[in-house]
Scaffold this motif. Structure first.
Motif, PDB file in Angstrom:
ATOM      1  N   TRP A 408     -99.738  30.486  -3.560  1.00 42.57           N
ATOM      2  CA  TRP A 408     -99.465  31.033  -2.236  1.00 42.57           C
ATOM      3  C   TRP A 408     -99.807  32.505  -2.176  1.00 42.57           C
ATOM      4  N   ALA A 416     -92.059  30.061   3.652  1.00 45.20           N
ATOM      5  CA  ALA A 416     -91.255  29.068   2.932  1.00 45.20           C
ATOM      6  C   ALA A 416     -89.817  29.540   2.791  1.00 45.20           C
ATOM      7  N   LEU A 439     -94.717  18.048  -1.316  1.00 43.62           N
ATOM      8  CA  LEU A 439     -94.516  19.471  -1.216  1.00 43.62           C
ATOM      9  C   LEU A 439     -95.230  20.232  -2.322  1.00 43.62           C
ATOM     10  N   PHE A 443     -92.938  25.472  -3.256  1.00 42.87           N
ATOM     11  CA  PHE A 443     -91.950  25.132  -2.233  1.00 42.87           C
ATOM     12  C   PHE A 443     -90.798  24.342  -2.853  1.00 42.87           C
TER      13      PHE A 443
END
Length: 977
Positions: A408, A416, A439, A443
């Motif tokens: 990310w 998130a 997911l 996360f």
């Protein structure tokens, strides 16, 4: 994005280019209007007035054609003193009124916007006035024709491209002003110093014009210079221009086309009809943009603070605060996103749909650090929460890649963190399922940590900390049910969306390679039980009061398992594979039943498998509505093959099943007893009587027990039969009956259950004892109409039947609708039964065969027949998931739009719910969609709504309110890609 209400919508690509220091503002006369200075047209008029003359014929003709430079050229030639005499009046005409309110505010804003992060100023104007230098006396000035090279390393200051009005009335400075058509010709055509500057400027920067009108001669000369470069093969970046329009949609489109014809992307804003024209929305936009830019990250954070608690449905074309918030929150530092995630109270989960809307196009990729392809793709789109990664976050491509998931960036991490503050809202779970369900590892880590934190607070009974969290995030703590759902997500037990064809590919490989260890392990994964999440169908007011309204249903990950397994039966080796796979199928079924128990879909003593699979033995009553029962059938088939190859092992397996906590395995054991030669009558009769005779009377095991009596009843020894008869004559225990049942009902039901089991023993060839025979005769005499069904329907806990099925006429309980389209249409003519004890399979057909259901309804619609209850059931079935809703929309939208007002009124509520699900992803045929919504809104329905004192609640539950709600998200989705 819009910086102010009703202001121009500044493209996000331009904002990003500006953030990176690639934008140069090109300023025209309009920016000096608040200081009382005229436009080019006004300047010409003021010059004539100052000279005390009026336009002659050819001058007036040029003015009528907006060729103001040509008119001044003609005036300069004929006026005494010529060039210098005419220009001397400019000092009077262009004297700014700096004491006016906001006279210099726009200039201050443009200077701020023109400063790069390294402190350099790069600004261009064609104005002659000195307002910019009065705002910033330290500003370095470049005046025509002495111009800098427009490159970062060589330019720091403001460029007066057409000259700067000298402070004193001296001739040299006045004669260098580019004012007449002759001046323009020299600057852009003969000497070309202005054309060269403009060409180089466009090559190195993204240019944004401010303060020009569409017919401005200055703009025309610059665009002609660029057109010449393009004809020579020069590539220039996109140019933007703030432009006005007056009127409605048609005027907006016309202005857009006119600017586009000049090779410029317009940033349009509406100017109300007034004298003088009101361009305040442009100026306020520049002020707000400059303020946000000046404050840097703090400016974007202020936007987050302003709109984090707003509901996205309040955003509109006039006040697009969604665009403002998204622009701020996507800052790559992640700081504005962190502020959003940590905001107290927590921002509403309704923002999730906005963050998932595919509103971004290829041109926005640079905003997220991604380099677009050289070849443009106009269909490319993505969202804030589903987007490509820059190279530093992207996984490597290779033949041997790691299993790690994409990393990310800072923005995604903060998004998130915001979402995990809503773990107590079922809508979040359902939204994640709609978008894939599996997911990201990061996360999962955040969810796991959050659950640990919340559970730790509850275990320590830290009421102060709990109250603080709930005060800022009311949906922070998940209920026990939602906590289970999150655990299912974390263990990858939630069924993901999309069509899965992996089992078909597995079947192809087993044909080639046989049942290898790797394929055996893969099959376990493919058939592993999953949980499907669905919204609960509750009353609207109940759903408003609860945030954990969600249904959990046991299923399998793969689609159409039965079809792929059917093809395997044609393989000669499949029976042997079945025998090998029996332990695998047993374990899978046990896992499925444990999961079914965990999600509350069963109890320890009752797993309700008889509803999903009425008969362990193959039977036409097994409709296959539930995917998970395929595991039961696989265990059955594998046991049958094992019994043929290794009967001792099959007997041992069945003996183990009878001790299982789950009735499904007991059913399999009783089925096995009816087929095995090694399971003695002593053994199976003891199974029937174990645990206080529970299996003898249990509805779940009824079918298999009675089949066992019929097939093996004659094998019982006298002692075994007497033990069994004694238990039967004692009748079912009282606790099996409802507390509300009266004595006559209990007595009659007990007699029937006793009679049925004795009758099945007789059917199986057993000879009843004197006592049992006497009881059987007595009951039969009391109920002469009782007789065994020829179709075995009396062995089932429930029975589905339709025309053509055995025993339909004599034992109609659940009517099966025909599957043929034309027959189904005829069947729908008949009104549905109002009896609580008589059902049909119309809802199942709508779910499992939506195209057939839609075809039948269309046939009736062609006859102007609209069966209300059938339509309501169809909408209810089609609303259960978005895929089914969108598919059914494609099938019925065309003819549903023709429904008369009266039936439309009757189906309005169920239709509204269906349209809401259809609207979740937006529709391409939006005209039909909006037309149907508008018809719903126009309905005048009295007393249709929930009885409530809350006017907002009443409006939402009213059919009209529901249809209006449908239109809003549909509009959002339609405009967000």
């Amino acid at each position: 994005m819009q910086f102010v209400n009703n202001g121009p919508d500044v493209p996000e690509k331009l904002l990003q280019e500006h953030e990176e220091g690639h934008v140069v503002f090109f300023c025209g006369a309009g920016i000096s209007y608040p200081a009382g200075l005229p436009t080019f047209k006004g300047l010409v008029s003021d010059v004539y007035a100052a000279l005390g003359t009026v336009p002659e014929v050819f001058e007036q003709k040029a003015l009528n054609q907006s060729k103001y430079d040509s008119a001044l050229e003609l005036l300069e030639r004929r006026y005494p003193g010529e060039k210098l005499a005419m220009r001397e009046v400019l000092h009077d005409v262009l004297a700014p009124k700096l004491k006016r309110k906001n006279a210099k505010t726009t200039h201050k804003a443009l200077i701020e916007l023109s400063k790069s992060r390294d402190g350099k100023t790069r600004l261009v104007t064609t104005n002659f006035d000195r307002i910019f230098t009065k705002v910033d006396k330290k500003l370095r000035v470049f005046s025509a024709p002495m111009l800098p090279i427009p490159k970062n390393s060589r330019w720091d200051g403001i460029v007066h491209l057409h000259g700067l009005l000298p402070q004193k009335r001296e001739s040299e400075g006045l004669q260098q002003l580019v004012l007449t058509s002759g001046d323009f010709g020299q600057a852009y055509l003969t000497d070309r110093w202005a054309a060269r500057f403009v060409s180089e400027l466009f090559r190195n920067y993204t240019v944004c014009f401010v303060g020009y009108s569409i017919d401005d001669p200055v703009l025309r000369y610059m665009m002609d210079a660029l057109a010449a470069d393009r004809r020579l093969g020069e590539s220039t970046p996109k140019a933007y221009a703030f432009g006005s329009f007056a009127g409605g949609e048609s005027e907006y489109e016309e202005a857009k086309k006119e600017w586009g014809a000049k090779g410029v992307e317009p940033i349009l804003y509406e100017v109300p009809e007034s004298n003088p024209p009101d361009h305040s929305s442009l100026h306020k936009t520049l002020w707000a943009w400059a303020e946000t830019y000046r404050d840097g990250i703090q400016g974007k954070e202020q936007i987050v603070l302003d709109y984090a608690m707003a509901h996205p449905l309040g955003s509109s074309q006039e006040d697009d605060f969604i665009g403002r918030l998204l622009w701020a929150i996507t800052d790559r530092t992640g700081d504005p996103a962190r502020l959003f995630a940590d905001h107290n109270p927590v921002p509403k989960l309704a923002w999730l749909d906005v963050f998932y809307s595919f509103r971004y196009r290829e041109e926005h990729l640079k905003q997220f650090g991604v380099t677009p392809n050289e070849k443009s793709d106009l269909t490319y789109s993505f969202s804030l929460l589903s987007r490509p990664s820059p190279y530093e976050h992207a996984p490597w491509m290779g033949l041997f890649s790691s299993e790690g998931q994409m990393q990310w960036d800072a923005v995604m991490h903060q998004m998130a963190r915001w979402l995990i503050r809503h773990l107590g809202n079922a809508s979040l779970c359902l939204a994640l399922v709609r978008r894939g369900g599996q997911l990201n590892r990061s996360f999962c880590d955040l969810i796991q940590s959050r659950l640990e934190l919340l559970n730790g607070l509850k275990q320590r009974k830290d009421s102060d900390a709990i109250e603080t969290i709930i005060a800022d995030a009311p949906e922070a703590f998940p209920s026990s049910r939602l906590e289970l759902v999150w655990r299912l997500f974390l263990t990858n037990r939630v069924r993901t969306g999309g069509m899965n064809l992996n089992l078909f590919r597995w079947a192809d490989r087993i044909r080639m390679f046989g049942l290898t260890t790797d394929l055996r392990l893969e099959l376990r994964e493919l058939l592993s039980p999953k949980v499907e999440l669905k919204p609960s169908f509750e009353l609207i007011e109940e759903r408003e009061e609860r945030s954990d309204s969600i249904d959990l249903e046991l299923t399998l990950q793969e689609d159409d398992v039965d079809s792929s397994l059917q093809s395997l039966k044609a393989l000669a080796e499949w029976p042997n594979h079945l025998e090998t796979l029996l332990p695998d199928f047993e374990n899978l079924l046990h896992d499925a039943l444990r999961l079914k128990l965990e999600i509350g879909d069963s109890e320890v003593a009752s797993d309700y498998s008889e509803w999903d699979l009425p008969s362990i033995e193959p039977h036409w009553q097994n409709q296959g509505f539930k995917q998970w029962v395929i595991l039961v059938e696989l265990v059955r088939d594998a046991w049958i093959q094992t019994n043929a190859i290794a009967p001792e092992r099959a007997e041992s397996t069945a003996t183990r099943w009878i001790s299982s906590e789950f009735p499904t395995f007991k059913r399999l054991a009783f089925f096995a007893a009816s087929k095995s030669q090694l399971i003695s009558s002593a053994k199976w009769s003891s199974w029937v009587l174990m645990d206080d005779h529970v299996s003898l009377w249990d509805e779940e095991t009824k079918r298999e027990i009675l089949r066992l009596f019929v097939t093996k009843g004659s094998d019982l020894t006298l002692e075994e039969q007497r033990s069994l008869e004694t238990a039967i004559l004692d009748g079912p225990p009282r606790h099996l009956f409802s507390k509300d049942a009266d004595e006559p009902e209990i007595t009659e039901r007990s007699q029937y259950d006793t009679w049925l089991r004795l009758a099945k023993l007789l059917e199986g060839g057993a000879t009843l004892s004197e006592i049992a025979a006497k009881k059987y005769t007595e009951i039969s005499a009391s109920h002469p109409r009782w007789e065994l069904s020829s179709d075995e329907s009396d062995e089932f806990s429930h029975w589905m039947s339709g025309t053509g099925d055995p025993g339909f006429e004599e034992n109609q309980k659940i009517e099966k609708a025909p599957l043929q389209k034309d027959q189904l249409a005829v069947w729908l003519w008949k009104p549905p039964s109002t009896s609580l004890f008589q059902k049909d399979t119309w809802a199942e057909i709508c779910r499992n065969h939506p195209s057939k259901a839609a075809f039948a309804l269309r046939l009736l619609a062609q006859e102007n027949t609209w069966p209300i209850e059938r339509w309501r059931e169809a909408f209810h079935s089609w609303s259960q998931n978005s895929r089914l809703a969108r598919f059914s929309w494609c099938m019925v939208a065309g003819f549903l739009s023709e429904i008369p007002e009266e039936p439309l009124r009757d189906i309005a509520r169920s239709l509204t719910r269906w349209l809401q699900v259809v609207a979740e992803k937006g529709r391409k045929d939006k005209d039909t969609f909006y037309s149907l919504c508008n018809r719903m809104i126009e309905l005048e329905v009295d007393g249709d709504g929930v009885d409530t004192d809350d006017p907002v609640m009443a409006a939402r539950n009213h059919r009209t309110g529901g249809a209006t709600q449908v239109r809003i998200p549909a509009n959002v989705n339609a405009h967000s890609g």
